[in-house]
Design a protein around this motif. Structure first.
Motif, PDB file in Angstrom:
ATOM      1  N   UNK A   1       0.787  -1.279   0.010  1.00 19.82           N
ATOM      2  CA  UNK A   1      -0.125  -0.001   0.171  1.00 19.82           C
ATOM      3  C   UNK A   1       0.887   1.194  -0.079  1.00 19.82           C
ATOM      4  N   UNK A   2       0.321   2.223  -0.760  1.00 20.51           N
ATOM      5  CA  UNK A   2       1.158   3.763  -0.870  1.00 20.51           C
ATOM      6  C   UNK A   2       0.601   4.744  -0.910  1.00 20.51           C
ATOM      7  N   UNK A   3       1.024   5.759  -0.479  1.00 17.11           N
ATOM      8  CA  UNK A   3       0.251   7.051  -0.314  1.00 17.11           C
ATOM      9  C   UNK A   3       1.191   8.195  -1.200  1.00 17.11           C
ATOM     10  N   UNK A   4       0.908   8.752  -2.132  1.00 14.65           N
ATOM     11  CA  UNK A   4       1.378   9.526  -2.739  1.00 14.65           C
ATOM     12  C   UNK A   4       0.850  11.083  -2.292  1.00 14.65           C
ATOM     13  N   UNK A   5       1.888  12.049  -1.802  1.00 19.27           N
ATOM     14  CA  UNK A   5       1.262  13.418  -1.341  1.00 19.27           C
ATOM     15  C   UNK A   5       1.642  14.296  -2.019  1.00 19.27           C
ATOM     16  N   UNK A   6       0.707  15.126  -2.624  1.00 17.07           N
ATOM     17  CA  UNK A   6       0.909  16.116  -3.715  1.00 17.07           C
ATOM     18  C   UNK A   6       1.549  15.654  -5.022  1.00 17.07           C
ATOM     19  N   UNK A   7       1.183  14.498  -5.586  1.00 25.45           N
ATOM     20  CA  UNK A   7       1.802  13.845  -6.735  1.00 25.45           C
ATOM     21  C   UNK A   7       1.897  14.695  -7.849  1.00 25.45           C
ATOM     22  N   UNK A   8       1.026  15.774  -8.018  1.00 20.96           N
ATOM     23  CA  UNK A   8       0.878  16.851  -9.046  1.00 20.96           C
ATOM     24  C   UNK A   8       1.938  18.071  -8.908  1.00 20.96           C
ATOM     25  N   UNK A   9       2.624  17.992  -7.647  1.00 18.44           N
ATOM     26  CA  UNK A   9       3.656  19.147  -7.548  1.00 18.44           C
ATOM     27  C   UNK A   9       5.061  18.539  -7.780  1.00 18.44           C
ATOM     28  N   UNK A  10       5.903  18.776  -8.887  1.00 19.16           N
ATOM     29  CA  UNK A  10       7.040  18.156  -8.726  1.00 19.16           C
ATOM     30  C   UNK A  10       7.936  18.355  -7.794  1.00 19.16           C
ATOM     31  N   UNK A  11       8.069  19.711  -7.279  1.00 22.49           N
ATOM     32  CA  UNK A  11       8.924  19.847  -6.274  1.00 22.49           C
ATOM     33  C   UNK A  11       8.509  19.786  -4.811  1.00 22.49           C
ATOM     34  N   UNK A  12       7.404  19.182  -4.675  1.00 22.13           N
ATOM     35  CA  UNK A  12       6.680  19.049  -3.317  1.00 22.13           C
ATOM     36  C   UNK A  12       6.125  17.578  -2.983  1.00 22.13           C
ATOM     37  N   UNK A  13       6.257  16.542  -4.098  1.00 26.09           N
ATOM     38  CA  UNK A  13       5.901  15.342  -3.745  1.00 26.09           C
ATOM     39  C   UNK A  13       6.607  14.626  -3.096  1.00 26.09           C
ATOM     40  N   UNK A  14       5.824  13.666  -2.464  1.00 27.85           N
ATOM     41  CA  UNK A  14       6.728  12.417  -1.896  1.00 27.85           C
ATOM     42  C   UNK A  14       5.641  11.302  -1.684  1.00 27.85           C
ATOM     43  N   UNK A  15       6.191   9.904  -1.595  1.00 25.30           N
ATOM     44  CA  UNK A  15       5.339   9.106  -1.485  1.00 25.30           C
ATOM     45  C   UNK A  15       5.765   8.135  -0.320  1.00 25.30           C
ATOM     46  N   UNK A  16       5.022   7.663   0.577  1.00 24.26           N
ATOM     47  CA  UNK A  16       4.971   6.834   1.600  1.00 24.26           C
ATOM     48  C   UNK A  16       4.620   5.360   1.100  1.00 24.26           C
ATOM     49  N   UNK A  17       5.500   4.656   1.730  1.00 25.87           N
ATOM     50  CA  UNK A  17       4.966   3.054   1.601  1.00 25.87           C
ATOM     51  C   UNK A  17       4.826   2.410   2.937  1.00 25.87           C
ATOM     52  N   UNK A  18       3.794   1.446   2.879  1.00 24.81           N
ATOM     53  CA  UNK A  18       3.466   0.869   4.059  1.00 24.81           C
ATOM     54  C   UNK A  18       3.927  -0.373   4.117  1.00 24.81           C
TER      55      UNK A  18
END
Lengths: 55, 239
Positions: free
Chosen positions: B211-228
């Protein structure tokens, strides 16, 4: 002799005409398509909400 | 639903619905469908009890703290999962799940009339998409029952919604709390869905290894992804 595990009871044990369900998808389909089930899909309007298919 | 690494809610609805479909399947059999149903439900509960005893720890690390802040502050969240995300965190003296966090944040945003973030949920099965909306509806109704001020907040939020959305029907229903509750939630979910605030995608691509949660995937300089990730031996999840 019946197995004790839910998974075995649902998908593996032969009750004389095969297992109760082939797999989880068949079980979920039955739960949402059986009119007497609480999950029957006409029991709410979720189908009206967005459900997009991505190829 | 039946993954041995997932906790399932054994509700009365599940219990009775399972009994119904099993009875139908065993109609020509001499086996007692009630007994089989009880054995299955008992095993579900037993698995849940094991999970509770193993998974009593709550994540407190700075990674978790950062994750929570980013989720709350995000403009856009995209969640990829094939199962319930078990991750829990502490809020005051209570343990709260990731799902609670999302719903609480959505409700708080509505109540405080701040701009709502956008959500995209991706599931591998069409059935999960349908069950998602059902679950969301149930959870929002639960909030309405525990927070009586929420109805009035939602009513005041109506002014944020397009004219002719559900303002009229809400006004008609305020005298009948139970009916208003259902219709307000239906109206709210329709609003969230039709305005693209919450989108649910049936995505069959290979995106569900964890499972993963992408935070602000539409903002190239402010995006990150967390994996569970989950330990293979201890059934613990962490971000």
């Amino acid at each position: 002799m019946l197995p004790k595990s839910a998974l075995e009871l649902l998908f593996e044990h032969d009750f004389g005409n095969g297992p109760l369900f082939k797999n989880q998808i068949e079980l979920v389909n039955e739960l949402i398509s059986n009119i007497r089930s609480s999950y029957y899909q006409d029991n709410d309007d979720s189908i009206e909400y967005t459900r997009l298919l991505v190829d | 639903m039946l993954s041995d690494s997932a906790r399932r809610s054994v509700t009365t609805e599940l219990h009775e619905s399972l009994r119904t479909v099993i009875k139908d399947r065993l109609i020509a059999s001499e086996v007692n469908a009630d007994d089989i149903t009880e054995m299955i439900i008992s095993d579900f509960k037993s698995i849940n009890r094991k999970d509770d005893s193993i998974d009593s720890g709550v994540r407190k690390s700075h990674v978790v703290s950062g994750f929570l802040k980013e989720v709350i502050g995000a403009n856009y969240l995209s969640v990829f999962t094939s199962r319930e995300i078990l991750f829990q965190y502490e809020m005051g003296d209570k343990k709260v799940s990731f799902v609670d966090l999302l719903i609480r944040n959505l409700i708080d945003s509505i109540k405080s009339e701040v701009e709502l973030k956008y959500y995209r949920f991706n599931f591998p099965l069409e059935q999960t998409c349908e069950l998602f909306w059902r679950g969301l509806r149930k959870e929002v109704i639960k909030y309405l029952k525990t927070d009586t001020s929420l109805i009035s907040s939602l009513l005041s939020t109506v002014k944020l919604l397009p004219k002719n959305s559900f303002e009229n029907q809400v006004q008609e229903d305020v005298q009948d709390y139970g009916n208003a509750e259902n219709r307000i939630v239906s109206g709210l979910l329709n609003y969230l869905s039709s305005n693209g605030i919450i989108n649910v995608f049936h995505l069959e691509g290979p995106a569900y290894l964890v499972p993963s949660v992408a935070i602000n995937p539409n903002e190239s300089n402010n995006a990150c992804t967390y994996l569970f990730l989950q330990s293979s031996t201890r059934r613990r999840e962490f971000a």
